[in-house]
Design a protein around this motif. Structure first.
Motif, mmCIF file in Angstrom:
data_model
loop_
_atom_site.group_PDB
_atom_site.id
_atom_site.type_symbol
_atom_site.label_atom_id
_atom_site.label_comp_id
_atom_site.label_asym_id
_atom_site.label_seq_id
_atom_site.Cartn_x
_atom_site.Cartn_y
_atom_site.Cartn_z
ATOM 1 N N LEU A 20 0.819 -1.209 0.000
ATOM 2 C CA LEU A 20 0.000 0.000 0.000
ATOM 3 C C LEU A 20 0.854 1.262 0.000
ATOM 4 O O LEU A 20 0.510 2.246 -0.656
ATOM 5 C CB LEU A 20 -0.947 0.003 1.200
ATOM 6 N N GLU A 21 1.975 1.236 0.718
ATOM 7 C CA GLU A 21 2.888 2.386 0.702
ATOM 8 C C GLU A 21 3.427 2.616 -0.699
ATOM 9 O O GLU A 21 3.547 3.757 -1.148
ATOM 10 C CB GLU A 21 4.040 2.157 1.679
ATOM 11 N N ASN A 22 3.739 1.533 -1.417
ATOM 12 C CA ASN A 22 4.241 1.650 -2.789
ATOM 13 C C ASN A 22 3.166 2.166 -3.753
ATOM 14 O O ASN A 22 3.492 2.752 -4.780
ATOM 15 C CB ASN A 22 4.780 0.314 -3.284
ATOM 16 N N LEU A 23 1.899 1.942 -3.427
ATOM 17 C CA LEU A 23 0.810 2.451 -4.263
ATOM 18 C C LEU A 23 0.494 3.914 -3.990
ATOM 19 O O LEU A 23 -0.320 4.513 -4.681
ATOM 20 C CB LEU A 23 -0.459 1.616 -4.051
ATOM 21 N N GLY A 24 1.094 4.480 -2.950
ATOM 22 C CA GLY A 24 0.904 5.903 -2.681
ATOM 23 C C GLY A 24 -0.033 6.211 -1.530
ATOM 24 O O GLY A 24 -0.443 7.370 -1.369
ATOM 25 N N TYR A 25 -0.396 5.233 -0.746
ATOM 26 C CA TYR A 25 -1.247 5.493 0.415
ATOM 27 C C TYR A 25 -0.417 6.118 1.518
ATOM 28 O O TYR A 25 0.763 5.813 1.675
ATOM 29 C CB TYR A 25 -1.886 4.192 0.920
ATOM 30 N N SER A 26 -1.041 7.010 2.285
ATOM 31 C CA SER A 26 -0.337 7.689 3.373
ATOM 32 C C SER A 26 -1.154 7.591 4.656
ATOM 33 O O SER A 26 -2.279 7.107 4.648
ATOM 34 C CB SER A 26 -0.105 9.154 3.010
ATOM 35 N N ASN A 27 -0.572 8.078 5.744
ATOM 36 C CA ASN A 27 -1.223 8.062 7.056
ATOM 37 C C ASN A 27 -1.762 6.673 7.377
ATOM 38 O O ASN A 27 -2.923 6.504 7.749
ATOM 39 C CB ASN A 27 -2.345 9.113 7.106
ATOM 40 N N ILE A 28 -0.907 5.675 7.227
ATOM 41 C CA ILE A 28 -1.308 4.276 7.406
ATOM 42 C C ILE A 28 -1.361 3.926 8.887
ATOM 43 O O ILE A 28 -0.404 4.134 9.619
ATOM 44 C CB ILE A 28 -0.346 3.335 6.653
ATOM 45 N N GLY A 60 -7.047 12.246 -0.272
ATOM 46 C CA GLY A 60 -8.013 12.840 0.632
ATOM 47 C C GLY A 60 -9.158 11.943 1.043
ATOM 48 O O GLY A 60 -10.066 12.373 1.728
ATOM 49 N N ARG A 61 -9.154 10.703 0.638
ATOM 50 C CA ARG A 61 -10.235 9.774 0.962
ATOM 51 C C ARG A 61 -9.702 8.636 1.823
ATOM 52 O O ARG A 61 -8.634 8.111 1.570
ATOM 53 C CB ARG A 61 -10.828 9.199 -0.310
ATOM 54 N N LYS A 62 -10.455 8.273 2.839
ATOM 55 C CA LYS A 62 -10.047 7.213 3.753
ATOM 56 C C LYS A 62 -10.418 5.854 3.178
ATOM 57 O O LYS A 62 -11.501 5.674 2.630
ATOM 58 C CB LYS A 62 -10.729 7.399 5.105
ATOM 59 N N HIS A 63 -9.500 4.903 3.303
ATOM 60 C CA HIS A 63 -9.695 3.538 2.816
ATOM 61 C C HIS A 63 -9.538 2.575 3.982
ATOM 62 O O HIS A 63 -8.601 2.705 4.766
ATOM 63 C CB HIS A 63 -8.667 3.192 1.742
ATOM 64 N N ILE A 64 -10.443 1.606 4.065
ATOM 65 C CA ILE A 64 -10.355 0.554 5.066
ATOM 66 C C ILE A 64 -9.990 -0.734 4.346
ATOM 67 O O ILE A 64 -10.637 -1.112 3.371
ATOM 68 C CB ILE A 64 -11.702 0.378 5.805
ATOM 69 N N TYR A 93 -16.315 6.020 3.051
ATOM 70 C CA TYR A 93 -14.962 5.478 2.948
ATOM 71 C C TYR A 93 -14.944 4.470 1.805
ATOM 72 O O TYR A 93 -15.970 4.150 1.210
ATOM 73 C CB TYR A 93 -14.538 4.755 4.228
ATOM 74 N N ARG A 94 -13.780 3.967 1.518
ATOM 75 C CA ARG A 94 -13.634 2.882 0.557
ATOM 76 C C ARG A 94 -13.226 1.631 1.328
ATOM 77 O O ARG A 94 -12.344 1.683 2.175
ATOM 78 C CB ARG A 94 -12.556 3.193 -0.486
ATOM 79 N N PHE A 95 -13.878 0.507 1.051
ATOM 80 C CA PHE A 95 -13.560 -0.749 1.720
ATOM 81 C C PHE A 95 -13.019 -1.735 0.703
ATOM 82 O O PHE A 95 -13.639 -1.977 -0.325
ATOM 83 C CB PHE A 95 -14.805 -1.311 2.411
ATOM 84 N N ARG A 96 -11.850 -2.277 0.976
ATOM 85 C CA ARG A 96 -11.195 -3.224 0.082
ATOM 86 C C ARG A 96 -10.703 -4.422 0.887
ATOM 87 O O ARG A 96 -10.386 -4.305 2.070
ATOM 88 C CB ARG A 96 -9.990 -2.599 -0.602
ATOM 89 N N LEU A 97 -10.619 -5.556 0.223
ATOM 90 C CA LEU A 97 -10.044 -6.747 0.827
ATOM 91 C C LEU A 97 -8.724 -7.049 0.142
ATOM 92 O O LEU A 97 -8.610 -6.936 -1.079
ATOM 93 C CB LEU A 97 -10.991 -7.939 0.677
#
Length: 124
Positions: A20-28, A60-64, A93-97
């Motif tokens: 996820l860090e490599n995909l550009g997600y932050s504030n993990i 700017g969008r939260k993902h779970i 939010y966005r929910f992913r598995l």
């Protein structure tokens, strides 16, 4: 992933965070040592609590995110996913598995069993 499986699958959780860090997600935030723990939700009148495996932000969008790995208690896992899916719809939010090789069939069967057709699987 449920509490009983956390010790068994810590490597998969850390690999997912790196992905996820490599995909550009932050504030993990992750339910793992070294990371801030995500917010837990407690069921009123019982000792049951639900904590997402990973919570992150992107654009700017939260993902779970929750890990979809084979479990001894699939019924508990299904109820956790239903709750997180409902929560993400309510709060926009966005929910992913997240699943790994060897767990695709289990993930798809579990998603079909609880009719969560709008859930996207991230295959690592």
């Amino acid at each position: 992933m449920i509490i009983q499986d956390k010790i068994k699958y810590t490597d998969e959780l850390s690999n997912s965070i790196t992905y996820l860090e490599n995909l550009g997600y932050s504030n993990i935030k992750a339910d793992l040592e070294g990371y801030e723990s995500p917010k837990s939700y407690h069921k009123k009148g019982s000792k049951i609590s639900v904590t997402p495996d990973i919570v992150a932000e992107k654009e700017g969008r939260k993902h779970i995110f929750d890990l979809s790995l084979k479990s001894e208690k699939p019924r508990l896992l299904k109820s956790k996913w239903l709750f997180l899916s409902t929560l993400s719809k309510i709060k926009s939010y966005r929910f992913r598995l997240i699943t790994t090789r060897g767990h695709y069939k289990f993930s798809n069967e579990t998603i079909d069993a609880i009719n969560l057709d709008n859930i996207k699987l991230l295959k690592i």
